[in-house]
Write an enzyme that holds these catalytic residues in place. Sequence first.
Site, PDB file in Angstrom:
ATOM      1  N   HIS A  24       0.875  -0.789   0.125  1.00 38.75           N
ATOM      2  CA  HIS A  24      -0.094   0.238  -0.199  1.00 38.75           C
ATOM      3  C   HIS A  24       1.305   0.929  -0.084  1.00 38.75           C
ATOM      4  O   HIS A  24       1.775   1.557   0.568  1.00 38.75           O
ATOM      5  CB  HIS A  24      -0.834  -0.214   1.144  1.00 38.75           C
ATOM      6  CG  HIS A  24      -1.893  -0.977   1.088  1.00 38.75           C
ATOM      7  ND1 HIS A  24      -3.045  -0.601   1.914  1.00 38.75           N
ATOM      8  CD2 HIS A  24      -2.252  -2.228   0.535  1.00 38.75           C
ATOM      9  CE1 HIS A  24      -4.069  -1.930   1.702  1.00 38.75           C
ATOM     10  NE2 HIS A  24      -3.035  -2.813   1.059  1.00 38.75           N
ATOM     11  N   GLU A  83       0.688   3.910   1.033  1.00 44.58           N
ATOM     12  CA  GLU A  83       1.613   4.423   2.727  1.00 44.58           C
ATOM     13  C   GLU A  83       2.509   3.551   3.251  1.00 44.58           C
ATOM     14  O   GLU A  83       3.361   4.239   3.847  1.00 44.58           O
ATOM     15  CB  GLU A  83      -0.027   4.302   3.833  1.00 44.58           C
ATOM     16  CG  GLU A  83      -0.976   5.135   3.860  1.00 44.58           C
ATOM     17  CD  GLU A  83      -1.814   4.465   2.702  1.00 44.58           C
ATOM     18  OE1 GLU A  83      -3.435   4.553   3.268  1.00 44.58           O
ATOM     19  OE2 GLU A  83      -1.872   3.072   2.054  1.00 44.58           O
ATOM     20  N   CYS A 124      -6.427   1.953   5.512  1.00 47.01           N
ATOM     21  CA  CYS A 124      -6.660   0.168   5.930  1.00 47.01           C
ATOM     22  C   CYS A 124      -6.258   0.625   7.806  1.00 47.01           C
ATOM     23  O   CYS A 124      -5.410   1.174   7.716  1.00 47.01           O
ATOM     24  CB  CYS A 124      -6.406  -0.371   5.181  1.00 47.01           C
ATOM     25  SG  CYS A 124      -4.934  -0.414   5.179  1.00 47.01           S
ATOM     26  N   CYS A 163      -2.857  -0.667   7.616  1.00 46.48           N
ATOM     27  CA  CYS A 163      -1.948   1.150   7.145  1.00 46.48           C
ATOM     28  C   CYS A 163      -1.835   1.629   8.210  1.00 46.48           C
ATOM     29  O   CYS A 163      -1.025   2.472   9.078  1.00 46.48           O
ATOM     30  CB  CYS A 163      -2.308   2.165   6.029  1.00 46.48           C
ATOM     31  SG  CYS A 163      -1.810   1.111   4.721  1.00 46.48           S
TER      32      CYS A 163
END
Length: 154
Positions: free
Chosen positions: A54, A56, A84, A87
Amino acid sequence: MPRPTYMQLALAEAEQAAALGEVPVGAVLVDGASGEVLAAAHNRTETDRDPTAHAELLAIREAAAKSGAPRLPGADLYVTLEPCPMCATAISFARLRRVYYGAGDPKGGGVEHGPRIFSQPTCHHRPEVYGGFEEARAGALLRDFFQRRREATD
């Protein structure tokens, strides 16, 4: 010409992700004191064949590797979509100072939706959180991406 904002840089990352067929999420990690961009990334789960790739996490990993430190307490994260739960937990572990996000994520968010990681008593670090930055543009990127995907499968 005015300098792009950090969220505009994150949106440019999200646009790169969309062009690669990735869910269009972009992130920029900034030194809160100097304003220096420490890292920028976009989702690469498909490209890297890695469910944890992801934006992040990739930005946090890059900034930590560059700094040689396991935590980034003075850093601010600008991300186009509410993080999410995975993260959000990484943000807490990295001790980020602030999180600025674009669009909220009622289905998959972990900050102001879903499990609300930073509100849990087991959360050791709670960054300041600010939502709604460039929300319309961030949301439109996501809606357009998934609309094109649906049309491609029809």
